[in-house]
Structures are given as structure tokens and as C-alpha cells.
Design a protein around this motif. Sequence first.
Motif, PDB file in Angstrom:
ATOM      1  N   ALA A   1     -13.856   6.404  -0.779  1.00 28.33           N
ATOM      2  CA  ALA A   1     -12.889   5.357  -0.415  1.00 28.33           C
ATOM      3  C   ALA A   1     -13.557   4.331   0.507  1.00 28.33           C
ATOM      4  O   ALA A   1     -14.599   4.631   1.101  1.00 28.33           O
ATOM      5  CB  ALA A   1     -11.704   6.006   0.296  1.00 28.33           C
TER       6      ALA A   1
ATOM      7  N   VAL B   1      -4.404   6.415   4.900  1.00 28.85           N
ATOM      8  CA  VAL B   1      -5.541   5.899   5.674  1.00 28.85           C
ATOM      9  C   VAL B   1      -5.903   6.941   6.731  1.00 28.85           C
ATOM     10  O   VAL B   1      -5.050   7.340   7.532  1.00 28.85           O
ATOM     11  CB  VAL B   1      -5.168   4.565   6.368  1.00 28.85           C
TER      12      VAL B   1
ATOM     13  N   ALA C   1       1.675   2.341   3.888  1.00 29.96           N
ATOM     14  CA  ALA C   1       0.734   3.461   3.811  1.00 29.96           C
ATOM     15  C   ALA C   1       0.973   4.415   4.982  1.00 29.96           C
ATOM     16  O   ALA C   1       1.609   4.053   5.964  1.00 29.96           O
ATOM     17  CB  ALA C   1      -0.703   2.940   3.847  1.00 29.96           C
TER      18      ALA C   1
ATOM     19  N   ASP D   1      -7.348   7.040   0.848  1.00 27.65           N
ATOM     20  CA  ASP D   1      -7.518   5.715   0.230  1.00 27.65           C
ATOM     21  C   ASP D   1      -8.383   4.805   1.090  1.00 27.65           C
ATOM     22  O   ASP D   1      -8.843   3.756   0.628  1.00 27.65           O
ATOM     23  CB  ASP D   1      -6.154   5.083  -0.018  1.00 27.65           C
TER      24      ASP D   1
ATOM     25  N   VAL E   1      -8.257  -1.756   0.297  1.00 27.18           N
ATOM     26  CA  VAL E   1      -7.530  -0.719  -0.449  1.00 27.18           C
ATOM     27  C   VAL E   1      -6.901  -1.336  -1.690  1.00 27.18           C
ATOM     28  O   VAL E   1      -6.936  -0.753  -2.774  1.00 27.18           O
ATOM     29  CB  VAL E   1      -6.476  -0.029   0.439  1.00 27.18           C
TER      30      VAL E   1
ATOM     31  N   ARG F   1      -0.181   5.123  -0.038  1.00 29.26           N
ATOM     32  CA  ARG F   1      -1.626   5.274   0.256  1.00 29.26           C
ATOM     33  C   ARG F   1      -1.810   6.021   1.584  1.00 29.26           C
ATOM     34  O   ARG F   1      -0.902   6.047   2.417  1.00 29.26           O
ATOM     35  CB  ARG F   1      -2.293   3.905   0.380  1.00 29.26           C
TER      36      ARG F   1
ATOM     37  N   LEU G   1       0.845  -1.214   0.000  1.00 34.35           N
ATOM     38  CA  LEU G   1       0.000   0.000   0.000  1.00 34.35           C
ATOM     39  C   LEU G   1       0.876   1.259   0.000  1.00 34.35           C
ATOM     40  O   LEU G   1       0.502   2.295   0.568  1.00 34.35           O
ATOM     41  CB  LEU G   1      -0.944  -0.009   1.202  1.00 34.35           C
TER      42      LEU G   1
ATOM     43  N   ARG H   1      -9.451  -1.874  -4.403  1.00 35.38           N
ATOM     44  CA  ARG H   1      -9.854  -0.633  -5.067  1.00 35.38           C
ATOM     45  C   ARG H   1      -8.805  -0.201  -6.090  1.00 35.38           C
ATOM     46  O   ARG H   1      -9.130   0.316  -7.151  1.00 35.38           O
ATOM     47  CB  ARG H   1     -10.028   0.452  -3.991  1.00 35.38           C
ATOM     48  N   ALA H   2      -7.526  -0.463  -5.730  1.00 37.09           N
ATOM     49  CA  ALA H   2      -6.450  -0.038  -6.622  1.00 37.09           C
ATOM     50  C   ALA H   2      -6.380  -0.926  -7.855  1.00 37.09           C
ATOM     51  O   ALA H   2      -5.948  -0.493  -8.926  1.00 37.09           O
ATOM     52  CB  ALA H   2      -5.129  -0.098  -5.872  1.00 37.09           C
TER      53      ALA H   2
END
Length: 297
Positions: A118, A42, A66, A97, A292, A40, A37, A295-296
Motif C-alpha cells: 500500500a 489507514v 476511512a 490501504d 489511496v 478503507r 475512502l 490506487r483504487a
Amino acid sequence: MDLLSIDSLSDGQIEEILDGGLRCFDRNRSQMRADSLDGRIVFNLFYENSTRTAMSFATAAHRLGASALSLSVEHSSIKKGETLEDTAATLNAMRPDALVIRHRENGAPAQVAAIVEAPVINAGDGTNEHPTQALLDAATIRQRLGRLEGLKIAICGDIRHSRVARSNAKLLPRLGADVRLAGPRELLPNDIPELSIDEAIEGADIVMMLRVQRERLEEDLGDVPGEYLSRYGLTAARFARAAPGALVMHPGPMNREVEIASSVADDPERSLIRLQVEMGVAVRMACLELLVGERAA
Ligand code: ASP
């Protein structure tokens, strides 16, 4: 995809999180940083106090590369009267994200999820649900015993106010466990049949104790010091009614010598309480990777 309740997860997603959690457990223990991640962000938005959940989500994000950013609710515009919807829309405009939220109102994470694009993760809403706690509890049991199928699990204490009990009562039977809920009458929801703590513990493989949530009680229990422990708490004598070698769990924070005796909580062989915390980081890593990462992709 959001993670708002156990019911929102398919059996396949539950397995993915539990397997992922067991894999991430070793990665966290060896303090390795992955880059799945990388870059990213959070957001952590905690409207209620937290030690384990807040720190483990932040640690999980860092372990995956992240950044975890926490809004200090005490110092935010929420204190100036900004609504939950406006706060959600404001945070959404910053393009995180993922957003992790804990709130005292049941359903608040779902309200936020309707606004934020997100993935939104429910880190505990009122007395409703705490899905990542149930997932980490299941992963802890699997790690220690290799299975959930056929296990007798007694969940005891303040069931009425416990989002942990509610999420576990949904998740553990789906994984094949036989779950019994027990507590003092005034701390049981009206739709749960009355079962004494002693009956629930009898022959149990796992005893999960819950904190008395005095902050959510309308009237104090009126118990004198020591009374709750002797009537409803997990003393060594009561724990002896469980199956030989039974294990004890507690989501924390504990009220020592109220719902659980320190001698039981600190038993190095039979208490899983610290392992639950460690697994909390791992399972939250798996949740972030699933949500996450998906989604990516
Ligand atoms: N930490 C758990 C929760 O936030 C359990 C508790 O507070 O008693 O629900």
C-alpha cells in the motif's frame, strides 16, 4: 505511489495536493464526512512522539470515511525486539490501504515502503524530511496570501535537526519563493552559508521559526534561561525588521520564550500557527485522496 520526500512528487502532484488541501479545508471546517475512502483502512505507525501529525492524519482519514488504526509502539512487539522489516511485513499481511510512518531513523519510511504494498507516507524521519508538513505550510501561505511566487521566506532556528526545514527548502523554491535559512552556527548544517537571524528576517514576508530539538543535540547548547530568545529567537523587536504585515509560522510544538516570544506566537493577525494545524488536516486529506484514491482507480 508513496509520499516519502518532496523530490518524489511531480509539479502536477504538488499542485493537486495544494488545490485539494484548499478544498478539503472547508470540508474539515464544516466537520463534514465524505465517503471517497469509505471502508478503507489507514495504519498509523509512530515511533516518535507526535500530537499534530498523528491526530491530523487520523482526523483526515475519518473525514474521508476511512478508518485510522494506530499501533501503540510502546505496547507493540517492537518492544520485544521485532525488526522494522518484520514489523512492515506483518502489517502488510493485514492489507491496509495506506501506512503512515514516523521514525527516528532517516530513511526508515523508504525501507518500509520497499516491503509494504500500500502507499506509504513519511510523517517525519529523523532529521531527513517531513513532506506533508511542507505541503501544509505552502497551502497555509497560499490560503492567506494567495501566492508563494516572489515571497521572501526566512526559516530560522535549529536548521541542522529540522526535517521541516529540509522539506520546505525543497518545496517552497519550487513554488517560486525566495527561501533564506538562518540559525546559530552550531545549529546550521555545514553546507549552509552562515546568515544571521537578523539578516534573514530583514524584509521577509514570512518568518518560519523552528523548535530547538534538544532531544537530537549531542551536547547541550549551554545557554542560560532567556539567552536563546534574546540572541536567536523571534522577539517582537526582531519581528519588526520583517516586511510590514509579515506573518509568522511555526510547525509546533513550540518552546515558548525560547525560539519564539508568546506575544508574537499568539498575535491574532500575524500568527498562522493555528491555521497551520487546521490546514494540516486538510492537506493530509488531499494526500490520502491522491494516494489511496489513485490506487483504487
Ligand atoms: N513537529 C515537527 C516534527 O516532527 C517539528 C518539531 O518537532 O520540532 O518535525
